[in-house]
Enzyme design. Structure first.
Site, PDB file in Angstrom:
ATOM      1  CE  LYS A  15      75.022  50.260   1.170  1.00 11.96           C
ATOM      2  NZ  LYS A  15      73.936  50.610   0.227  1.00 11.96           N
ATOM      3  NE  ARG A  87      79.083  53.986  -2.669  1.00 10.81           N
ATOM      4  CZ  ARG A  87      78.202  54.192  -1.699  1.00 10.81           C
ATOM      5  NH1 ARG A  87      78.523  54.012  -0.450  1.00 10.81           N
ATOM      6  NH2 ARG A  87      76.992  54.557  -2.008  1.00 10.81           N
ATOM      7  NE  ARG A 126      67.499  57.102   2.166  1.00 13.94           N
ATOM      8  CZ  ARG A 126      68.617  56.575   1.713  1.00 13.94           C
ATOM      9  NH1 ARG A 126      69.173  55.557   2.337  1.00 13.94           N
ATOM     10  NH2 ARG A 126      69.166  57.031   0.613  1.00 13.94           N
ATOM     11  NE  ARG A 159      71.187  59.971   1.561  1.00 10.01           N
ATOM     12  CZ  ARG A 159      71.804  58.798   1.457  1.00 10.01           C
ATOM     13  NH1 ARG A 159      71.787  57.962   2.478  1.00 10.01           N
ATOM     14  NH2 ARG A 159      72.426  58.472   0.356  1.00 10.01           N
ATOM     15  NE  ARG A 170      72.331  57.548  -4.102  1.00 11.36           N
ATOM     16  CZ  ARG A 170      71.281  57.524  -3.266  1.00 11.36           C
ATOM     17  NH1 ARG A 170      70.226  58.283  -3.494  1.00 11.36           N
ATOM     18  NH2 ARG A 170      71.293  56.744  -2.216  1.00 11.36           N
TER      19      ARG A 170
HETATM   20  P1  AP5 Z   1      68.681  52.149   3.828  1.00  8.23           P
HETATM   21  O1  AP5 Z   1      68.936  51.193   4.947  1.00  8.23           O
HETATM   22  O2  AP5 Z   1      68.818  53.611   4.103  1.00  8.23           O
HETATM   23  O3  AP5 Z   1      69.530  51.729   2.538  1.00  8.23           O
HETATM   24  P2  AP5 Z   1      71.075  51.776   2.244  1.00  8.23           P
HETATM   25  O4  AP5 Z   1      71.441  50.494   1.610  1.00  8.23           O
HETATM   26  O5  AP5 Z   1      71.839  52.186   3.476  1.00  8.23           O
HETATM   27  O6  AP5 Z   1      71.075  52.905   1.131  1.00  8.23           O
HETATM   28  P3  AP5 Z   1      71.843  54.268   0.964  1.00  8.23           P
HETATM   29  O7  AP5 Z   1      71.069  55.055  -0.067  1.00  8.23           O
HETATM   30  O8  AP5 Z   1      72.113  54.968   2.270  1.00  8.23           O
HETATM   31  O9  AP5 Z   1      73.135  53.804   0.351  1.00  8.23           O
HETATM   32  P4  AP5 Z   1      74.017  54.582  -0.559  1.00  8.23           P
HETATM   33  O10 AP5 Z   1      75.029  53.560  -0.721  1.00  8.23           O
HETATM   34  O11 AP5 Z   1      73.494  55.162  -1.795  1.00  8.23           O
HETATM   35  O12 AP5 Z   1      74.301  55.942   0.280  1.00  8.23           O
HETATM   36  P5  AP5 Z   1      75.550  56.407   1.116  1.00  8.23           P
HETATM   37  O13 AP5 Z   1      75.060  57.288   2.181  1.00  8.23           O
HETATM   38  O14 AP5 Z   1      76.426  55.254   1.459  1.00  8.23           O
HETATM   39  O15 AP5 Z   1      67.192  51.834   3.288  1.00  8.23           O
HETATM   40  C1  AP5 Z   1      66.635  52.609   2.217  1.00  8.23           C
HETATM   41  C2  AP5 Z   1      65.120  52.784   2.498  1.00  8.23           C
HETATM   42  O16 AP5 Z   1      64.467  51.509   2.417  1.00  8.23           O
HETATM   43  C3  AP5 Z   1      64.781  53.343   3.892  1.00  8.23           C
HETATM   44  O17 AP5 Z   1      63.682  54.205   3.771  1.00  8.23           O
HETATM   45  C4  AP5 Z   1      64.425  52.084   4.717  1.00  8.23           C
HETATM   46  O18 AP5 Z   1      63.500  52.396   5.750  1.00  8.23           O
HETATM   47  C5  AP5 Z   1      63.823  51.183   3.648  1.00  8.23           C
HETATM   48  N1  AP5 Z   1      64.093  49.764   3.897  1.00  8.23           N
HETATM   49  C6  AP5 Z   1      65.248  49.216   4.363  1.00  8.23           C
HETATM   50  N2  AP5 Z   1      65.146  47.879   4.437  1.00  8.23           N
HETATM   51  C7  AP5 Z   1      63.885  47.581   3.983  1.00  8.23           C
HETATM   52  C8  AP5 Z   1      63.161  46.356   3.813  1.00  8.23           C
HETATM   53  N3  AP5 Z   1      63.736  45.160   4.124  1.00  8.23           N
HETATM   54  N4  AP5 Z   1      61.901  46.399   3.327  1.00  8.23           N
HETATM   55  C9  AP5 Z   1      61.320  47.610   3.014  1.00  8.23           C
HETATM   56  N5  AP5 Z   1      61.957  48.809   3.162  1.00  8.23           N
HETATM   57  C10 AP5 Z   1      63.220  48.784   3.645  1.00  8.23           C
HETATM   58  O19 AP5 Z   1      76.353  57.248   0.021  1.00  8.23           O
HETATM   59  C11 AP5 Z   1      75.926  58.527  -0.430  1.00  8.23           C
HETATM   60  C12 AP5 Z   1      76.982  59.131  -1.354  1.00  8.23           C
HETATM   61  O20 AP5 Z   1      78.209  59.324  -0.627  1.00  8.23           O
HETATM   62  C13 AP5 Z   1      77.376  58.290  -2.567  1.00  8.23           C
HETATM   63  O21 AP5 Z   1      76.501  58.503  -3.657  1.00  8.23           O
HETATM   64  C14 AP5 Z   1      78.791  58.804  -2.842  1.00  8.23           C
HETATM   65  O22 AP5 Z   1      78.763  60.038  -3.513  1.00  8.23           O
HETATM   66  C15 AP5 Z   1      79.347  59.043  -1.456  1.00  8.23           C
HETATM   67  N6  AP5 Z   1      80.050  57.865  -0.888  1.00  8.23           N
HETATM   68  C16 AP5 Z   1      79.700  57.163   0.243  1.00  8.23           C
HETATM   69  N7  AP5 Z   1      80.560  56.164   0.471  1.00  8.23           N
HETATM   70  C17 AP5 Z   1      81.478  56.217  -0.524  1.00  8.23           C
HETATM   71  C18 AP5 Z   1      82.608  55.424  -0.844  1.00  8.23           C
HETATM   72  N8  AP5 Z   1      82.968  54.356  -0.105  1.00  8.23           N
HETATM   73  N9  AP5 Z   1      83.325  55.753  -1.961  1.00  8.23           N
HETATM   74  C19 AP5 Z   1      82.987  56.821  -2.716  1.00  8.23           C
HETATM   75  N10 AP5 Z   1      81.915  57.601  -2.468  1.00  8.23           N
HETATM   76  C20 AP5 Z   1      81.168  57.311  -1.383  1.00  8.23           C
END
Ligand code: AP5
Length: 218
Positions: A15, A87, A126, A159, A170
């Site tokens: 994403k 979410r 990552r 991270r 997660r």
């Molecule tokens: P990346 O693009 O970073 O993936 P992502 O989908 O953004 O994954 P995240 O881990 O950031 O999502 P998340 O939802 O767990 O974390 P968030 O920060 O929102 O890609 C991942 C890796 O794959 C990278 O290395 C990239 O280079 C590689 N890649 C990408 N595309 C690729 C492809 N096509 N092929 C190969 N490799 C590829 O949330 C963190 C925490 O915050 C949560 O656990 C929660 O505690 C809190 N939080 C955040 N939002 C909320 C909410 N709305 N409600 C409640 N808690 C929340």
């Protein structure tokens, strides 16, 4: 300008990677709740302190805190890409109301379809620029120099929630609390499209541009 878009997918589905591409190519505004929460933690705000233990475990931060934080991000020009929000079903309902109150249409959602087995390798490899949120992968999308951002030359970090045991939680939390949003967006206005998130970054970007019809807008 096209309407607001929700990027819906498991941790590691890509994403954040795709949001950055759409932002650069089409001028969307990216609202990433994960990045916002990490900023709050780095600054030591009350919200950052309240979110800390949830994020360290890989659990969701309570809806009320998240919705209040997002409300502060809605003013401003242009369409928004919501990355990692909503979410939960209550968050999705709240977003619909917040946007309607501001005279904006209902957002459409794009689901990033990918098998759970592929996600751990993505998250374990990552590396992120904590200042800009730009993400790399040591194998799939490496920077030119290991540990250094191609764009601003700053250091990349891993991270703290990208550890095997936290990743597993997660992914469980995603399946239990966020997957119901697929049905929510299908059943409330047929607002869901899916992309196959297993291909290369460019392949997924190509699908996404078609799925949201943005190629006709520019
Ligand atoms: P990346 O693009 O970073 O993936 P992502 O989908 O953004 O994954 P995240 O881990 O950031 O999502 P998340 O939802 O767990 O974390 P968030 O920060 O929102 O890609 C991942 C890796 O794959 C990278 O290395 C990239 O280079 C590689 N890649 C990408 N595309 C690729 C492809 N096509 N092929 C190969 N490799 C590829 O949330 C963190 C925490 O915050 C949560 O656990 C929660 O505690 C809190 N939080 C955040 N939002 C909320 C909410 N709305 N409600 C409640 N808690 C929340």
């Amino acid at each position: 300008m096209p309407g607001d878009i929700v990027l819906l997918g498991a941790p590691g589905a890509g994403k954040g990677t795709q949001a950055q591409i759409l932002r650069q190519r089409f001028g969307y505004r990216q609202v990433s709740t994960g990045d916002l929460l990490r900023e709050h933690r780095a600054k030591g705000t009350e919200l950052g302190k309240a979110a800390e233990s949830f994020m360290e475990r890989g659990d969701l931060v309570p809806d009320s805190l998240i919705i209040k934080m997002v409300e502060g991000e809605l003013e401003g020009p242009g369409a928004v890409l919501f990355d990692g929000f909503p979410r939960t079903v209550p968050q999705a309902k709240a977003l619909d109301v917040l946007l309607a109150d501001r005279g904006r249409g209902l957002p459409r959602a794009v689901y990033f379809a990918i098998e759970r087995a592929a996600l751990e390798a993505r998250l374990l490899g990552r590396w992120t620029n904590p200042r800009t949120g730009r993400v790399y992968h040591e194998t799939f999308n490496p920077p030119r120099v290991a540990g250094i951002d191609d764009e601003d030359g700053g250091p990349l970090v891993q991270r703290e929630d990208d550890k095997p045991e936290t990743i597993a939680n997660r992914l469980d939390v995603f399946e239990a609390q966020t997957m119901p949003l697929v049905a929510y967006y299908e059943e409330h206005g047929g607002r869901l499209v899916s992309v196959d998130a297993t291909g290369s970054v460019e392949d997924v970007a190509h699908q996404l541009v078609h799925a949201i019809g943005v190629e006709h807008a520019h």
